[in-house]
Scaffold this motif. Structure first.
Motif, mmCIF file in Angstrom:
data_model
loop_
_atom_site.group_PDB
_atom_site.id
_atom_site.type_symbol
_atom_site.label_atom_id
_atom_site.label_comp_id
_atom_site.label_asym_id
_atom_site.label_seq_id
_atom_site.Cartn_x
_atom_site.Cartn_y
_atom_site.Cartn_z
ATOM 1 N N ALA A 122 0.939 -1.307 0.109
ATOM 2 C CA ALA A 122 -0.025 -0.231 -0.061
ATOM 3 C C ALA A 122 0.838 1.199 0.091
ATOM 4 O O ALA A 122 1.321 1.632 1.107
ATOM 5 C CB ALA A 122 -0.993 -0.020 1.144
ATOM 6 N N LEU A 123 0.855 1.641 -1.259
ATOM 7 C CA LEU A 123 1.902 2.765 -1.177
ATOM 8 C C LEU A 123 1.006 4.222 -1.767
ATOM 9 O O LEU A 123 1.043 5.302 -1.426
ATOM 10 C CB LEU A 123 3.033 2.678 -2.270
ATOM 11 N N THR A 124 -0.007 3.823 -3.025
ATOM 12 C CA THR A 124 -0.692 4.759 -3.616
ATOM 13 C C THR A 124 -1.595 5.624 -2.678
ATOM 14 O O THR A 124 -2.363 4.847 -1.943
ATOM 15 C CB THR A 124 -1.245 4.375 -4.906
ATOM 16 N N LEU A 239 9.786 -1.944 -5.965
ATOM 17 C CA LEU A 239 9.486 -1.860 -7.587
ATOM 18 C C LEU A 239 10.424 -2.219 -8.430
ATOM 19 O O LEU A 239 9.879 -3.055 -9.404
ATOM 20 C CB LEU A 239 8.928 -0.541 -7.691
ATOM 21 N N ASP A 240 11.536 -2.281 -8.263
ATOM 22 C CA ASP A 240 12.530 -2.634 -9.139
ATOM 23 C C ASP A 240 12.401 -4.229 -9.307
ATOM 24 O O ASP A 240 12.377 -4.750 -10.437
ATOM 25 C CB ASP A 240 14.197 -2.514 -8.603
ATOM 26 N N ALA A 241 12.133 -4.893 -8.086
ATOM 27 C CA ALA A 241 12.263 -6.300 -8.368
ATOM 28 C C ALA A 241 10.863 -6.759 -8.802
ATOM 29 O O ALA A 241 10.822 -7.899 -9.591
ATOM 30 C CB ALA A 241 12.140 -6.680 -6.707
ATOM 31 N N LEU A 371 11.083 7.741 -17.711
ATOM 32 C CA LEU A 371 11.946 8.651 -16.996
ATOM 33 C C LEU A 371 13.031 7.872 -16.348
ATOM 34 O O LEU A 371 14.176 8.382 -16.311
ATOM 35 C CB LEU A 371 10.898 9.175 -15.915
ATOM 36 N N VAL A 372 12.719 6.869 -15.732
ATOM 37 C CA VAL A 372 13.792 5.939 -14.778
ATOM 38 C C VAL A 372 14.609 5.458 -16.061
ATOM 39 O O VAL A 372 15.846 5.693 -15.978
ATOM 40 C CB VAL A 372 13.106 4.682 -14.231
ATOM 41 N N ILE A 373 14.213 5.192 -17.165
ATOM 42 C CA ILE A 373 15.139 4.645 -18.260
ATOM 43 C C ILE A 373 16.262 5.597 -18.716
ATOM 44 O O ILE A 373 17.476 5.521 -19.026
ATOM 45 C CB ILE A 373 14.460 3.816 -19.441
HETATM 46 N N1 CAA Z 1 16.662 2.009 -5.690
HETATM 47 C C1 CAA Z 1 17.053 2.637 -4.713
HETATM 48 N N2 CAA Z 1 16.808 3.902 -4.451
HETATM 49 C C2 CAA Z 1 16.356 4.739 -5.304
HETATM 50 C C3 CAA Z 1 15.877 4.049 -6.399
HETATM 51 C C4 CAA Z 1 15.948 2.932 -6.609
HETATM 52 N N3 CAA Z 1 15.356 2.131 -7.769
HETATM 53 N N4 CAA Z 1 15.117 5.048 -7.147
HETATM 54 C C5 CAA Z 1 15.329 6.327 -6.510
HETATM 55 N N5 CAA Z 1 16.157 5.957 -5.175
HETATM 56 C C6 CAA Z 1 16.651 7.059 -4.324
HETATM 57 C C7 CAA Z 1 17.528 8.056 -4.985
HETATM 58 O O1 CAA Z 1 18.920 7.386 -4.944
HETATM 59 C C8 CAA Z 1 17.414 8.822 -4.200
HETATM 60 O O2 CAA Z 1 18.214 9.001 -3.266
HETATM 61 P P1 CAA Z 1 19.230 10.139 -2.475
HETATM 62 O O3 CAA Z 1 18.128 11.294 -2.158
HETATM 63 O O4 CAA Z 1 19.562 9.587 -1.103
HETATM 64 O O5 CAA Z 1 19.896 10.369 -3.214
HETATM 65 C C9 CAA Z 1 15.982 9.160 -3.773
HETATM 66 O O6 CAA Z 1 15.610 7.725 -3.741
HETATM 67 C C10 CAA Z 1 15.029 9.999 -4.701
HETATM 68 O O7 CAA Z 1 15.178 9.552 -6.042
HETATM 69 P P2 CAA Z 1 14.700 10.554 -7.266
HETATM 70 O O8 CAA Z 1 15.000 11.770 -6.791
HETATM 71 O O9 CAA Z 1 14.918 9.559 -8.458
HETATM 72 O O10 CAA Z 1 12.951 10.382 -6.892
HETATM 73 P P3 CAA Z 1 11.828 11.064 -7.542
HETATM 74 O O11 CAA Z 1 10.828 11.723 -6.252
HETATM 75 O O12 CAA Z 1 12.292 11.860 -8.539
HETATM 76 O O13 CAA Z 1 11.043 9.889 -7.737
HETATM 77 C C11 CAA Z 1 10.243 7.953 -9.345
HETATM 78 C C12 CAA Z 1 11.380 8.771 -8.735
HETATM 79 C C13 CAA Z 1 11.022 6.989 -10.096
HETATM 80 C C14 CAA Z 1 9.384 8.730 -10.275
HETATM 81 C C15 CAA Z 1 9.155 7.246 -8.158
HETATM 82 O O14 CAA Z 1 8.610 8.162 -7.465
HETATM 83 C C16 CAA Z 1 8.423 6.326 -8.764
HETATM 84 O O15 CAA Z 1 8.781 5.021 -9.046
HETATM 85 N N6 CAA Z 1 7.168 6.538 -8.919
HETATM 86 C C17 CAA Z 1 6.084 5.713 -9.459
HETATM 87 C C18 CAA Z 1 5.445 5.034 -8.321
HETATM 88 C C19 CAA Z 1 5.074 3.556 -8.361
HETATM 89 O O16 CAA Z 1 5.598 2.806 -9.220
HETATM 90 N N7 CAA Z 1 3.943 3.091 -7.717
HETATM 91 C C20 CAA Z 1 3.616 1.859 -7.864
HETATM 92 C C21 CAA Z 1 2.762 1.598 -6.709
HETATM 93 S S1 CAA Z 1 2.307 -0.153 -6.401
HETATM 94 C C22 CAA Z 1 1.297 -0.728 -7.841
HETATM 95 O O17 CAA Z 1 1.079 -0.163 -8.679
HETATM 96 C C23 CAA Z 1 1.236 -2.234 -7.635
HETATM 97 C C24 CAA Z 1 0.189 -3.045 -8.408
HETATM 98 O O18 CAA Z 1 -0.420 -2.155 -9.137
HETATM 99 C C25 CAA Z 1 -0.296 -4.180 -8.175
#
Ligand code: CAA
Ligand code: FAD
Length: 379
Positions: A122-124, A239-241, A371-373
């Motif tokens: 539960a994140l969203t 989420l990476d995993a 964005l990630v890529i």
């Molecule tokens: N692994 C480890 N650390 C990470 C990371 C990763 N993959 N990605 C970012 N971080 C760390 C960064 O290193 C950074 O650390 P520091 O501040 O210490 O340097 C910190 O996290 C912040 O990183 P960003 O500046 O890149 O963060 P951001 O605010 O720009 O957001 C984002 C990045 C990729 C957009 C992220 O917010 C994201 O993934 N958003 C999407 C949300 C999402 O996927 N939700 C899914 C909900 S679950 C679901 O949907 C399940 C289902 O349907 C069944």
């Protein structure tokens, strides 16, 4: 490099394939219509150990590698992507505990799942989707330090009304901040924690998606995963995993659509010939074949990199984004190949098309994957 599954993997895939043919395919339409899994299916999935595929063996799970898990989810998705989503949410909700849990937390949490239970991640929230760092659910530490009081609402949570245990992300800072995000284990039935409305969805209708409401919900400090403020990193690593598994579900949907329309094209006669003999139809079928094969390989590569302990965030995003785009294109073309019949519920391809859409949205939209890529490629 080895492009073949080993004997053990082939055996696992066969068991799942048989289960899908017997217990999922015949009910897929009914589950789609009714918006829920059919009675007893969960127990059958659990009996095959499918709810604990990601749980390490020392904690009672199957401890499978990511490539095998992806193959399992692909098979489930060929039968019904809603069921695959519900099952895959258990792996999604297992990773935060695998990543950040101590042994006592792992034992407690995985024992619950091992009793044939679903879990949820539960994140969203209504105001927090792509910007995952802006979670506004508050976790305020009690004065005696024994725990936290949670207040806030989560939305779109897969397995929300069915799960026995949840990983919930809340903010320990006054204003929403990545640095305040903290992960907690919350058990169903905890006072102050209720399940809100269930969503009526376009696709993956067999899965359950709900709101979760926290009103002065006390969570003991022993249920905090990792340190305060480490929740964002835990969520991102989780989420990476899990993103390659969205890729594998997408491949399953695309493969099912591709097969259904190929069979149809061979028997549907127009202008005195099977439509499969028309070059424009063959071109669509050939494009589908290339896209599905390519998507599967990218999913497998991301999984392989994870299994090798390599850095794989970029490849996880590539696998998820590419496979879900492929699933949308292939299912749309599968409807096209079948003409008007493709649009009718009597055939399964319109469901595949509806199911495919969410793959481009959940676990991070495909704009977020790009964005990630781009970030991982450019910097
Ligand atoms: N692994 C480890 N650390 C990470 C990371 C990763 N993959 N990605 C970012 N971080 C760390 C960064 O290193 C950074 O650390 P520091 O501040 O210490 O340097 C910190 O996290 C912040 O990183 P960003 O500046 O890149 O963060 P951001 O605010 O720009 O957001 C984002 C990045 C990729 C957009 C992220 O917010 C994201 O993934 N958003 C999407 C949300 C999402 O996927 N939700 C899914 C909900 S679950 C679901 O949907 C399940 C289902 O349907 C069944
Ligand atoms: P928004 O973030 O509001 O995005 C709207 C649009 O803006 C999208 O096209 C998006 O790509 C675009 N956008 C946003 N930011 C940017 C940007 N920086 N650059 C470019 N474009 C941008 N969440 C959970 O925590 N657990 C679950 O189990 C779960 N299951 C789900 C099941 C279903 C059926 C659904 C529908 C959702 C589920 N989710 C779950 C939530 C899902 O992860 C979010 O819906 C998704 O991350 C997008 O968030 P949003 O819906 O708020 O869209």
């Amino acid at each position: 490099m080895d492009f073949a599954f080993n004997e053990e993997q082939q055996e696992i895939i066969k068991v799942v394939r048989d289960l899908v043919q017997k217990e999922i395919v015949p009910y897929a339409g009914e589950m789609d219509e009714q918006g829920k899994m059919h009675e007893g299916l969960l127990d059958k999935l659990a009996a095959q150990g499918l709810l604990g595929v990601a749980i390490p063996e020392e904690f009672g799970g199957a401890g499978l590698d990511a490539i095998t898990i992806a193959a399992i989810y692909e098979e489930l998705a060929k039968g019904c992507a809603g069921v695959a989503t519900s099952v895959a949410a258990n792996a999604l909700a297992s990773y935060p505990v695998i990543i950040a849990g101590n042994d006592e937390q792992k034992k407690r949490y995985f024992d619950i799942i091992n009793e044939n239970n679903l879990a949820a991640f539960a994140l969203t929230e209504p105001g927090t989707g792509s910007d995952a760092g802006s979670v506004s659910t508050r976790a305020v530490k009690t004065e005696d330090g024994s725990g936290y009081v949670l207040n806030g609402t989560k939305c779109f949570i897969t397995n929300g009304a069915l799960a026995e245990v949840f990983v919930v992300f809340a903010n320990t800072r006054k204003t929403p901040s990545i640095r305040g995000l903290t992960a907690f284990i919350v058990r169903k039935g905890t006072p102050g924690f209720t399940v809100g409305k269930a969503e009526n969805k376009m696709g993956i209708r067999a899965s359950n998606t709900t709101e979760l409401i926290f009103q002065d919900c006390f969570v003991p400090v022993e249920n905090r995963l990792g340190r305060e403020g480490h929740g964002f990193r835990i969520a991102m690593e989780t989420l990476d995993a899990a993103r390659p598994f969205v890729g594998s579900i997408s491949v399953g949907i695309a493969e099912a659509a591709f097969r259904a329309c190929s069979e149809y094209a061979k028997v549907r006669v127009q202008f005195g010939k099977p439509i499969a003999s028309f070059e424009m139809v063959q071109s669509m079928i050939a494009d589908m074949a290339m896209k599905v094969e390519g998507a599967r390989l990218l999913v497998q590569r991301a999984c392989w990199m994870k299994d090798q302990g390599m850095e794989f965030s970029r490849e996880a995003a590539i696998a998820k984004c590419n496979a879900s785009d492929v699933a949308m294109q292939v299912t749309t073309d599968a409807v096209q190949v079948m003409g008007g019949y493709g649009y009718i519920k009597e055939y399964p391809v319109e469901k595949y098309m509806r199911d495919a859409k969410i793959m481009q949205i959940y676990e991070g939209t495909n704009q977020i994957q790009r964005l990630v890529i781009a970030n991982k490629t450019l910097y």
